[in-house]
Design a protein around this motif. Structure first.
Motif, mmCIF file in Angstrom:
data_model
loop_
_atom_site.group_PDB
_atom_site.id
_atom_site.type_symbol
_atom_site.label_atom_id
_atom_site.label_comp_id
_atom_site.label_asym_id
_atom_site.label_seq_id
_atom_site.Cartn_x
_atom_site.Cartn_y
_atom_site.Cartn_z
ATOM 1 N N ILE A 70 1.059 -1.242 -0.297
ATOM 2 C CA ILE A 70 -0.177 -0.069 0.059
ATOM 3 C C ILE A 70 1.066 1.186 0.337
ATOM 4 C CG2 ILE A 70 -1.756 1.203 1.341
ATOM 5 C CD1 ILE A 70 -2.614 -1.179 2.342
ATOM 6 N N LEU A 71 2.053 0.724 1.032
ATOM 7 C CA LEU A 71 2.730 2.310 0.848
ATOM 8 C C LEU A 71 4.003 2.888 -0.522
ATOM 9 C CD1 LEU A 71 4.232 2.136 5.069
ATOM 10 C CD2 LEU A 71 2.606 3.428 3.855
ATOM 11 N N LEU A 72 3.923 1.324 -0.632
ATOM 12 C CA LEU A 72 4.566 1.775 -2.540
ATOM 13 C C LEU A 72 4.007 2.458 -3.271
ATOM 14 C CD1 LEU A 72 6.099 -1.326 -2.676
ATOM 15 C CD2 LEU A 72 7.600 0.914 -2.523
ATOM 16 N N PHE A 73 2.675 2.193 -3.880
ATOM 17 C CA PHE A 73 1.609 1.853 -4.273
ATOM 18 C C PHE A 73 0.788 4.268 -4.407
ATOM 19 C CE2 PHE A 73 -2.830 2.903 -6.131
ATOM 20 C CZ PHE A 73 -2.951 3.070 -7.046
ATOM 21 N N ILE A 74 1.516 4.049 -2.636
ATOM 22 C CA ILE A 74 0.946 5.972 -2.534
ATOM 23 C C ILE A 74 1.960 6.716 -2.675
ATOM 24 C CG2 ILE A 74 0.541 6.857 -1.019
ATOM 25 C CD1 ILE A 74 -0.681 4.761 1.131
ATOM 26 N N TYR A 75 3.074 5.626 -2.799
ATOM 27 C CA TYR A 75 4.560 6.611 -2.937
ATOM 28 C C TYR A 75 4.783 7.003 -4.993
ATOM 29 C CZ TYR A 75 9.595 7.157 -3.155
ATOM 30 O OH TYR A 75 11.241 8.355 -3.335
ATOM 31 N N ALA A 76 4.323 5.502 -4.963
ATOM 32 C CA ALA A 76 4.174 5.637 -6.789
ATOM 33 C C ALA A 76 3.229 7.143 -7.384
ATOM 34 C CB ALA A 76 3.015 3.932 -7.351
ATOM 35 N N LEU A 77 1.653 7.217 -6.204
ATOM 36 C CA LEU A 77 0.727 7.620 -6.581
ATOM 37 C C LEU A 77 1.706 9.080 -6.986
ATOM 38 C CD1 LEU A 77 -1.687 8.581 -7.606
ATOM 39 C CD2 LEU A 77 -2.341 8.109 -5.738
ATOM 40 N N PHE A 78 2.560 9.717 -5.483
ATOM 41 C CA PHE A 78 2.794 10.761 -4.916
ATOM 42 C C PHE A 78 3.816 11.027 -6.157
ATOM 43 C CE2 PHE A 78 6.053 13.189 -2.791
ATOM 44 C CZ PHE A 78 5.488 14.269 -2.506
ATOM 45 N N ALA A 79 4.332 10.365 -6.600
ATOM 46 C CA ALA A 79 5.703 10.390 -7.574
ATOM 47 C C ALA A 79 4.669 10.993 -9.043
ATOM 48 C CB ALA A 79 6.240 9.007 -7.859
ATOM 49 N N TYR A 80 4.402 10.054 -9.534
ATOM 50 C CA TYR A 80 3.624 10.747 -10.856
ATOM 51 C C TYR A 80 2.552 11.852 -10.751
ATOM 52 C CZ TYR A 80 -0.218 10.189 -14.709
ATOM 53 O OH TYR A 80 -0.979 10.935 -15.214
ATOM 54 N N LEU A 81 2.137 12.687 -9.574
ATOM 55 C CA LEU A 81 1.276 13.814 -9.173
ATOM 56 C C LEU A 81 2.290 14.949 -9.593
ATOM 57 C CD1 LEU A 81 -1.431 12.750 -6.953
ATOM 58 C CD2 LEU A 81 -1.453 13.086 -9.220
ATOM 59 N N SER A 82 3.562 14.175 -8.385
ATOM 60 C CA SER A 82 4.670 15.501 -8.533
ATOM 61 C C SER A 82 5.468 15.485 -9.976
ATOM 62 C CB SER A 82 5.800 15.118 -7.558
ATOM 63 O OG SER A 82 5.274 14.550 -6.752
ATOM 64 N N MET A 139 3.901 15.434 -12.618
ATOM 65 C CA MET A 139 2.953 15.656 -13.897
ATOM 66 C C MET A 139 2.651 17.303 -13.612
ATOM 67 S SD MET A 139 1.881 14.532 -15.964
ATOM 68 C CE MET A 139 3.668 12.872 -15.671
ATOM 69 N N VAL A 140 2.767 17.738 -12.130
ATOM 70 C CA VAL A 140 2.600 19.674 -11.642
ATOM 71 C C VAL A 140 4.087 19.992 -12.514
ATOM 72 C CG1 VAL A 140 3.369 20.820 -9.450
ATOM 73 C CG2 VAL A 140 0.760 18.710 -9.690
ATOM 74 N N SER A 141 5.223 18.843 -12.057
ATOM 75 C CA SER A 141 6.204 19.731 -12.487
ATOM 76 C C SER A 141 6.327 20.062 -13.898
ATOM 77 C CB SER A 141 7.885 19.359 -12.021
ATOM 78 O OG SER A 141 7.668 17.875 -12.229
ATOM 79 N N VAL A 142 5.960 19.398 -14.576
ATOM 80 C CA VAL A 142 6.020 19.117 -15.885
ATOM 81 C C VAL A 142 5.970 20.434 -16.610
ATOM 82 C CG1 VAL A 142 5.922 17.670 -18.267
ATOM 83 C CG2 VAL A 142 7.232 16.780 -16.624
ATOM 84 N N SER A 143 4.443 20.499 -16.212
ATOM 85 C CA SER A 143 2.674 21.488 -16.719
ATOM 86 C C SER A 143 4.181 22.118 -16.153
ATOM 87 C CB SER A 143 1.784 20.863 -15.694
ATOM 88 O OG SER A 143 1.357 19.548 -16.170
ATOM 89 N N LEU A 144 3.891 22.379 -15.454
ATOM 90 C CA LEU A 144 4.733 23.974 -14.822
ATOM 91 C C LEU A 144 5.874 24.404 -15.369
ATOM 92 C CD1 LEU A 144 5.021 23.916 -10.773
ATOM 93 C CD2 LEU A 144 3.219 25.264 -12.588
ATOM 94 N N THR A 170 11.155 9.088 -10.074
ATOM 95 C CA THR A 170 10.893 10.338 -10.728
ATOM 96 C C THR A 170 10.154 11.746 -9.534
ATOM 97 O OG1 THR A 170 8.854 8.404 -11.685
ATOM 98 C CG2 THR A 170 8.272 10.625 -11.310
ATOM 99 N N VAL A 171 10.112 11.742 -8.768
ATOM 100 C CA VAL A 171 10.308 12.303 -7.226
ATOM 101 C C VAL A 171 11.333 13.439 -7.497
ATOM 102 C CG1 VAL A 171 10.285 12.676 -5.092
ATOM 103 C CG2 VAL A 171 8.558 11.083 -5.778
ATOM 104 N N LEU A 172 12.817 12.689 -7.590
ATOM 105 C CA LEU A 172 13.912 13.016 -7.759
ATOM 106 C C LEU A 172 14.524 14.429 -8.780
ATOM 107 C CD1 LEU A 172 16.261 11.392 -6.179
ATOM 108 C CD2 LEU A 172 15.666 12.930 -5.296
ATOM 109 N N SER A 173 13.385 14.090 -9.670
ATOM 110 C CA SER A 173 13.141 14.877 -11.455
ATOM 111 C C SER A 173 12.670 16.055 -11.233
ATOM 112 C CB SER A 173 13.340 13.550 -12.299
ATOM 113 O OG SER A 173 14.048 12.553 -12.702
ATOM 114 N N ALA A 174 11.125 15.700 -10.821
ATOM 115 C CA ALA A 174 10.371 16.274 -9.981
ATOM 116 C C ALA A 174 11.167 17.867 -9.303
ATOM 117 C CB ALA A 174 9.045 15.761 -9.888
ATOM 118 N N LEU A 175 11.741 17.184 -8.440
ATOM 119 C CA LEU A 175 12.540 18.372 -7.599
ATOM 120 C C LEU A 175 13.288 19.093 -7.865
ATOM 121 C CD1 LEU A 175 12.817 19.792 -4.910
ATOM 122 C CD2 LEU A 175 14.089 17.831 -4.221
ATOM 123 N N CYS A 176 14.144 18.699 -9.296
ATOM 124 C CA CYS A 176 14.897 18.743 -9.671
ATOM 125 C C CYS A 176 14.973 20.047 -10.927
ATOM 126 C CB CYS A 176 15.880 18.228 -11.188
ATOM 127 S SG CYS A 176 17.595 17.093 -9.982
#
Length: 243
Positions: free
Chosen positions: A4-16, A18-23, A88-94
């Motif tokens: 469950i935690l892995l899926f939540i983390y994956a969902l967070f990473a995906y949303l991160s 989408m937000v960073s690329v869109s911005l 994915t999260v680190l790419s979004a952060l950069c």
């Protein structure tokens, strides 16, 4: 619980992602409704150094962490979903660091506020980013950003074998996501010094990164990818190697 935690983390990473690329897509164009763009604000004395460092940080993270040997050294036997989501999260952060820490630079090569050149640049900008977005779905959009890996971890589904796909834009260029990205980066009605630096730096990173990615693809997909590389150009349609 771990699944469950892995899926939540994956969902967070995906949303991160989408937000960073869109911005980023909105940030590189002089939209009047955007409170922050690549040319808004005022840069300091160290603008060039800071901007080069931001581009370099993104390039190192995005390319080096993608290499299989680096993944193995960093993550060992950790689940695939965790590895992909962390990348994915680190790419979004950069990307977010670039957007919020970028220093505008004075001077410009050209600026079109209206007329045919303005609309041509705007159309190319829209077409370029649209191409990159559509191309992610022509392979597997949710796999690319780690959401499918999180879902498989949640359901206990084993990771599938890597499959070679040649459809849509991939029939004409081997890396349509990068082709669309390069078009989107350069197609602007206002080419400031800062935008020129960003577009040049990111394009150089893409070209260097693709050299290493192609080597990894040959190792993973073998002869099928070697034939594909001979038949289909890397970034520009109809630009094939001469025998």
């Amino acid at each position: 619980m771990q699944q469950i935690l892995l899926f939540i983390y994956a969902l967070f990473a995906y949303l991160s992602a989408m937000v960073s690329v869109s911005l980023l897509i909105l940030w590189v164009y002089p939209w009047s409704f955007m409170p922050l763009t690549i040319d808004s604000g005022s840069g300091g004395s160290f603008a060039l150094v800071i901007n080069l460092a931001l581009i370099g940080l993104f390039g190192l993270q995005h390319s080096v962490m993608a290499r299989p040997a680096v993944k193995k050294a960093l993550f060992g036997s950790l689940p695939v979903a965790f590895r992909t989501s962390t990348y994915t999260v680190l790419s979004a952060l950069c990307l977010l660091l670039i957007i919020f820490l970028w220093q505008p630079m004075t001077g410009s090569l050209y600026a079109f506020e209206t007329g045919p050149l303005f609309w041509t640049a705007t159309l190319l900008y829209v077409l370029g980013w649209s191409m990159a977005f559509v191309a992610t779905f022509q392979i597997d959009h949710f796999e690319l950003f780690g959401l499918h890996q999180g879902y498989r971890a949640l359901r206990g589904i084993p990771e599938p074998e890597v499959r070679f796909q040649k459809k849509g834009f991939y029939k004409y260029v081997r890396h349509p996501i990068q082709t669309g990205t390069v078009i989107g980066l350069w197609a602007t009605p206002v080419m400031s010094t800062g935008h020129l630096l960003f577009a040049s730096g990111m394009t150089l990173y893409i070209l260097i990164g693709l050299v290493f990615e192609e080597k990894d693809l040959v190792k993973t997909l073998g002869e099928a990818y070697r034939r594909y590389r001979e038949e289909v150009p890397m970034l520009l349609p109809f630009w094939k190697k001469r025998a």
